[in-house]
Design an enzyme around this catalytic site. Structure first.
Site, PDB file in Angstrom:
ATOM      1  CG  ASP A  36      -1.371  -1.547   1.349  1.00 40.68           C
ATOM      2  OD1 ASP A  36      -2.104  -1.524   0.133  1.00 40.68           O
ATOM      3  OD2 ASP A  36      -2.400  -1.848   2.738  1.00 40.68           O
ATOM      4  CD  GLU A 202      -9.138  -4.308   0.345  1.00 40.48           C
ATOM      5  OE1 GLU A 202      -9.420  -4.028   1.150  1.00 40.48           O
ATOM      6  OE2 GLU A 202      -7.411  -4.712  -0.059  1.00 40.48           O
TER       7      GLU A 202
END
Length: 323
Positions: A36, A202
Site C-alpha cells: 500500500d 478497496e
C-alpha cells in the site's frame, strides 16, 4: 537447446506484450515490503514513500526510480486511537495541504469492522517530525455499511473529500473540514463503488485528469498468496471508473455504474507480475501521470513481506488510463 530456449523466451515476452500491460519500470535500493505505498515529492526534489507496516515505514529517494533508502517509522509510538491494530498501521495516504503535510492512516485488524482512520501532520515529512492527531471521526463497527480503512484525500474547488472503504459495501466518501483534520459537521458518507457479487473492492484513489475524475481501486484478494492463493483471476487487480464529478456518477468504459459492479481493468497479473494493487496516482514533474502500486514478482516469492514496489506511466489519450 539454447536456441530453442531463446525462441521460447522471446515468445513468452511477446505474449506478455500482447496482454497490453507494461512491466514495472525501474526501481533500485529498497524496493521490497512496500504494501500500500503512498508517494509524494517534496519541493527540494526528494521523493518520500510511505507504506503499511513498521508503524508506517518511510523511505526516500532522489527519483521515483530510486535508490530508495529506509529512514524509519513515521509514527514510532503507533496511534493514539484506542482500537486493536493501533501499533500496526495500514494504508497510508500523504498529501501537502497549505504549508503542512498530512498523513492519513488506518487502524484495524484483518477481517473486522472495528476500524478508524487517523491523521498526523508534519512540516517536512522527515522521520521524527510527525505529530499524531488521532481519529478523523471516520470510524466503523459491526453493522456499518463500510469498513473505515484505506483513506484518500482530494481537494475539489476548496472542498476536501476523503474516500475510503474495504469490502462490506465497498467504497465510500465523506466531506472533511478545512483544514482536513476531521469530518465536516453535519455531513454524511455516501457510496461511490460497490460490487454486490464479490464486495472485494478497496484502496480507492480519486485523481483528476482533464475533465474527469478517475476512481481507481483494487479488487480481489490482497494478501496471503503464499498460504492461500486464490483461483486464477481472484488475486488483486487495479480497476477504474470515471465521472465528471468527484462525488458520484462513476461508470466504466461500457457505461456500467461503479455502484453496480462496474469497473474497467487498468492493471492485472501478467508475466512475472502477480496481484498488483494498493495503488495511487501521481502527476510527476519528470514522467507525467504515473500509477504506483505493490505487486508480487513470481520469481522472488508470494509472501506479503516480499511485495515489490512498482510504477508505470499512464496514457490518458483515449480518455481512459492505459498502462
Amino acid at each position: 537447446m539454447v536456441r530453442f530456449y531463446a525462441v521460447i523466451s522471446g515468445f513468452l515476452s511477446l505474449l506478455d506484450g500482447v496482454s497490453g500491460y507494461a512491466n514495472p519500470k525501474a526501481c533500485s535500493g529498497t524496493c521490497v515490503n512496500t504494501h500500500d505505498p503512498s508517494i509524494i515529492r517534496r519541493s527540494d526534489g526528494t521523493y518520500f514513500r510511505f507504506s503499511t507496516g513498521g508503524k508506517i515505514a518511510v523511505h526516500t529517494a532522489p527519483d521515483i526510480t530510486g535508490p530508495w533508502t529506509y529512514k524509519g517509522a513515521a509514527l514510532p509510538s503507533g496511534s493514539s486511537i484506542d482500537l486493536g491494530g493501533n501499533q500496526d498501521l495500514w494504508a497510508p495516504e500523504v498529501a501537502f495541504i497549505g504549508n503542512t503535510y498530512y498523513l492519513y492512516y488506518s487502524v484495524s485488524t484483518f477481517g473486522v469492522q472495528d476500524s478508524a482512520i487517523g491523521v498526523a501532520t508534519s512540516s517536512s515529512m522527515d522521520v521524527g517530525t510527525w505529530t499524531d492527531l488521532g481519529s478523523t471521526g471516520i470510524r466503523s463497527s459491526s453493522g456499518k455499511p463500510y469498513n473505515a480503512i484505506d483513506p484518500n484525500i482530494i481537494n475539489v474547488d476548496g472542498t476536501y473529500l476523503l474516500t475510503f472503504g474495504s469490502f462490506w459495501k465497498d467504497i465510500y466518501q465523506v466531506a472533511m473540514r478545512n483544514p482536513p483534520k476531521a469530518v465536516a459537521s453535519g455531513t454524511n458518507s455516501y457510496q461511490l463503488a460497490y460490487d454486490p457479487a464479490t464486495t472485494a473492492e478497496e484502496g480507492a484513489f480519486v485523481f483528476k485528469h482533464g475533465s474527469y475524475y478517475y476512481l481507481f481501486y483494487s479488487k480481489g484478494q490482497c494478501c496471503g498468496y503464499d498460504s492461500n492463493k486464490p483461483a486464477a483471476g481472484g488475486e488483486y487487480k487495479i480497476m477504474v471508473c470515471r465521472s465528471s464529478s468527484a462525488t458520484g456518477g462513476f461508470v466504466d468504459t461500457s457505461g456500467r455504474a461503479c455502484t453496480n459492479g462496474g469497473g474497467t481493468v487498468v492493471l492485472e497479473s501478467h508475466g512475472n507480475v502477480y496481484g498488483p494493487g494498493g495503488q495511487g496516482v501521481y502527476d510527476d514533474p519528470t514522467y507525467g501521470p504515473i500509477i504506483y502500486y505493490h505487486y508480487v514478482d513470481t520469481r522472488i516469492g508470494f509472501a506479503d513481506g516480499q511485495k515489490q514496489f512498482g510504477w508505470n506511466t499512464i496514457n490518458f489519450s483515449s480518455g481512459w488510463p492505459v498502462v
